[in-house]
Design a protein around this motif. Sequence first.
Motif, PDB file in Angstrom:
ATOM      1  N   MET A   1       0.847  -1.182   0.000  1.00 23.29           N
ATOM      2  CA  MET A   1       0.000   0.000   0.000  1.00 23.29           C
ATOM      3  C   MET A   1       0.882   1.231   0.000  1.00 23.29           C
ATOM      4  SD  MET A   1      -3.050   1.161   2.548  1.00 23.29           S
ATOM      5  CE  MET A   1      -2.189   1.416   4.055  1.00 23.29           C
ATOM      6  N   SER A   2       0.731   2.090  -0.947  1.00 18.44           N
ATOM      7  CA  SER A   2       1.514   3.291  -1.098  1.00 18.44           C
ATOM      8  C   SER A   2       0.916   4.411  -0.271  1.00 18.44           C
ATOM      9  CB  SER A   2       1.551   3.660  -2.576  1.00 18.44           C
ATOM     10  OG  SER A   2       1.578   5.030  -2.770  1.00 18.44           O
ATOM     11  N   THR A   3       1.760   5.217   0.370  1.00 22.96           N
ATOM     12  CA  THR A   3       1.297   6.339   1.170  1.00 22.96           C
ATOM     13  C   THR A   3       0.598   7.356   0.283  1.00 22.96           C
ATOM     14  OG1 THR A   3       3.210   6.024   2.579  1.00 22.96           O
ATOM     15  CG2 THR A   3       2.026   8.099   2.817  1.00 22.96           C
ATOM     16  N   GLU A   4       1.183   7.594  -0.889  1.00 17.86           N
ATOM     17  CA  GLU A   4       0.591   8.560  -1.785  1.00 17.86           C
ATOM     18  C   GLU A   4      -0.813   8.137  -2.204  1.00 17.86           C
ATOM     19  OE1 GLU A   4       4.290   9.764  -4.464  1.00 17.86           O
ATOM     20  OE2 GLU A   4       4.263   7.768  -3.597  1.00 17.86           O
ATOM     21  N   GLN A   5      -1.014   6.867  -2.437  1.00 21.75           N
ATOM     22  CA  GLN A   5      -2.324   6.395  -2.848  1.00 21.75           C
ATOM     23  C   GLN A   5      -3.341   6.613  -1.747  1.00 21.75           C
ATOM     24  OE1 GLN A   5      -2.622   2.196  -3.654  1.00 21.75           O
ATOM     25  NE2 GLN A   5      -4.442   2.473  -4.875  1.00 21.75           N
ATOM     26  N   SER A   6      -2.998   6.264  -0.499  1.00 17.14           N
ATOM     27  CA  SER A   6      -3.953   6.406   0.578  1.00 17.14           C
ATOM     28  C   SER A   6      -4.203   7.875   0.901  1.00 17.14           C
ATOM     29  CB  SER A   6      -3.482   5.653   1.827  1.00 17.14           C
ATOM     30  OG  SER A   6      -2.281   6.212   2.300  1.00 17.14           O
ATOM     31  N   ASP A   7      -3.215   8.749   0.657  1.00 13.24           N
ATOM     32  CA  ASP A   7      -3.404  10.166   0.920  1.00 13.24           C
ATOM     33  C   ASP A   7      -4.404  10.796  -0.023  1.00 13.24           C
ATOM     34  OD1 ASP A   7      -0.068  11.267   1.884  1.00 13.24           O
ATOM     35  OD2 ASP A   7      -1.638  10.275   3.018  1.00 13.24           O
ATOM     36  N   SER A   8      -4.428  10.376  -1.267  1.00 13.91           N
ATOM     37  CA  SER A   8      -5.250  11.068  -2.237  1.00 13.91           C
ATOM     38  C   SER A   8      -6.505  10.315  -2.639  1.00 13.91           C
ATOM     39  CB  SER A   8      -4.423  11.381  -3.489  1.00 13.91           C
ATOM     40  OG  SER A   8      -3.985  10.174  -4.070  1.00 13.91           O
ATOM     41  N   ASP A  13     -14.830   4.799   0.723  1.00 12.08           N
ATOM     42  CA  ASP A  13     -16.179   4.999   1.236  1.00 12.08           C
ATOM     43  C   ASP A  13     -16.747   6.361   0.839  1.00 12.08           C
ATOM     44  OD1 ASP A  13     -14.665   6.640   2.817  1.00 12.08           O
ATOM     45  OD2 ASP A  13     -15.155   5.657   4.712  1.00 12.08           O
ATOM     46  N   GLY A  14     -16.142   6.983  -0.166  1.00 12.60           N
ATOM     47  CA  GLY A  14     -16.636   8.268  -0.634  1.00 12.60           C
ATOM     48  C   GLY A  14     -15.941   9.452   0.011  1.00 12.60           C
ATOM     49  N   GLU A  15     -15.141   9.209   1.045  1.00 12.20           N
ATOM     50  CA  GLU A  15     -14.396  10.288   1.676  1.00 12.20           C
ATOM     51  C   GLU A  15     -13.097  10.506   0.911  1.00 12.20           C
ATOM     52  OE1 GLU A  15     -13.643   9.324   5.737  1.00 12.20           O
ATOM     53  OE2 GLU A  15     -15.637   9.918   6.366  1.00 12.20           O
ATOM     54  N   PRO A  16     -12.681  11.773   0.815  1.00 10.95           N
ATOM     55  CA  PRO A  16     -11.402  12.035   0.160  1.00 10.95           C
ATOM     56  C   PRO A  16     -10.255  11.601   1.053  1.00 10.95           C
ATOM     57  CG  PRO A  16     -12.270  14.054   1.111  1.00 10.95           C
ATOM     58  CD  PRO A  16     -13.333  12.987   1.292  1.00 10.95           C
ATOM     59  N   GLY A  17      -9.099  11.390   0.456  1.00 10.22           N
ATOM     60  CA  GLY A  17      -7.903  11.135   1.237  1.00 10.22           C
ATOM     61  C   GLY A  17      -7.436  12.425   1.875  1.00 10.22           C
ATOM     62  N   TYR A  18      -6.384  12.337   2.678  1.00  8.97           N
ATOM     63  CA  TYR A  18      -5.886  13.497   3.413  1.00  8.97           C
ATOM     64  C   TYR A  18      -5.491  14.637   2.469  1.00  8.97           C
ATOM     65  CZ  TYR A  18      -3.194  16.308   6.670  1.00  8.97           C
ATOM     66  OH  TYR A  18      -2.718  17.357   7.424  1.00  8.97           O
ATOM     67  N   ALA A  23      -6.546  19.939   0.161  1.00 11.55           N
ATOM     68  CA  ALA A  23      -6.655  20.793  -1.018  1.00 11.55           C
ATOM     69  C   ALA A  23      -8.034  21.443  -1.088  1.00 11.55           C
ATOM     70  CB  ALA A  23      -6.376  19.980  -2.283  1.00 11.55           C
ATOM     71  N   GLU A  24      -9.065  20.656  -0.785  1.00 15.01           N
ATOM     72  CA  GLU A  24     -10.418  21.207  -0.807  1.00 15.01           C
ATOM     73  C   GLU A  24     -10.604  22.240   0.304  1.00 15.01           C
ATOM     74  OE1 GLU A  24     -15.099  19.812  -0.832  1.00 15.01           O
ATOM     75  OE2 GLU A  24     -13.551  18.277  -1.032  1.00 15.01           O
ATOM     76  N   LEU A  25     -10.021  21.985   1.467  1.00 11.25           N
ATOM     77  CA  LEU A  25     -10.084  22.964   2.557  1.00 11.25           C
ATOM     78  C   LEU A  25      -9.417  24.277   2.155  1.00 11.25           C
ATOM     79  CD1 LEU A  25      -9.403  20.771   5.701  1.00 11.25           C
ATOM     80  CD2 LEU A  25     -11.388  22.257   5.346  1.00 11.25           C
ATOM     81  N   VAL A  55     -12.327  14.461   8.623  1.00  8.12           N
ATOM     82  CA  VAL A  55     -11.662  13.446   7.792  1.00  8.12           C
ATOM     83  C   VAL A  55     -10.153  13.512   8.030  1.00  8.12           C
ATOM     84  CG1 VAL A  55     -11.050  12.836   5.404  1.00  8.12           C
ATOM     85  CG2 VAL A  55     -13.429  13.301   6.002  1.00  8.12           C
ATOM     86  N   CYS A  56      -9.595  14.709   8.026  1.00  5.24           N
ATOM     87  CA  CYS A  56      -8.150  14.867   8.226  1.00  5.24           C
ATOM     88  C   CYS A  56      -7.743  14.385   9.615  1.00  5.24           C
ATOM     89  CB  CYS A  56      -7.744  16.329   8.019  1.00  5.24           C
ATOM     90  SG  CYS A  56      -7.828  16.854   6.296  1.00  5.24           S
ATOM     91  N   ARG A  57      -8.520  14.736  10.621  1.00  8.71           N
ATOM     92  CA  ARG A  57      -8.207  14.288  11.984  1.00  8.71           C
ATOM     93  C   ARG A  57      -8.215  12.764  12.083  1.00  8.71           C
ATOM     94  NH1 ARG A  57     -11.724  18.642  15.510  1.00  8.71           N
ATOM     95  NH2 ARG A  57     -10.190  20.316  15.400  1.00  8.71           N
ATOM     96  N   CYS A  58      -9.189  12.140  11.453  1.00  7.71           N
ATOM     97  CA  CYS A  58      -9.256  10.669  11.472  1.00  7.71           C
ATOM     98  C   CYS A  58      -8.069  10.064  10.756  1.00  7.71           C
ATOM     99  CB  CYS A  58     -10.562  10.190  10.841  1.00  7.71           C
ATOM    100  SG  CYS A  58     -12.009  10.476  11.870  1.00  7.71           S
ATOM    101  N   ARG A  59      -7.688  10.624   9.617  1.00  3.05           N
ATOM    102  CA  ARG A  59      -6.547  10.111   8.862  1.00  3.05           C
ATOM    103  C   ARG A  59      -5.264  10.234   9.687  1.00  3.05           C
ATOM    104  NH1 ARG A  59      -9.102   7.555   5.168  1.00  3.05           N
ATOM    105  NH2 ARG A  59     -10.326   8.735   3.688  1.00  3.05           N
TER     106      ARG A  59
END
Length: 80
Positions: A1-8, A13-18, A23-25, A55-59
Motif C-alpha cells: 500500500m503506497s502512502t501517496e495512494q492512501s493520501d489522495s 467509502d466516498g471520503e477524500p484522502g488526506y 486541497a479542498e479545505l 476526515v483529516c483528523r481521522c486520517r
Amino acid sequence: MSTEQSDSSGSGDGEPGYAAAMAELEQILEELEGEDPDVDVLADRVERAATLIEVCRCRIANASVQVERVVAALESHESK
C-alpha cells in the motif's frame, strides 16, 4: 500500500484522502477569504469544511496508530 495512494484516494467509502481533503479545505478558505463571499453558500461551505477537518483528523489518528504499531514491532524485534 503506497502512502501517496492512501493520501489522495480516500478509503473507498466516498471520503477524500488526506491530501485531497486539505486541497479542498484550502479552496474553501480562499473562497471565504474572497472580497465578496456568496452568503447563500457560506453555511454549506463551512459545513463541508467541518466534515473535511474531521476526515483529516481521522486520517492523522489512523496514521499515528499505524506508526505506533510499527515502532512497537521494531522495538519488540530489537529486544529479542
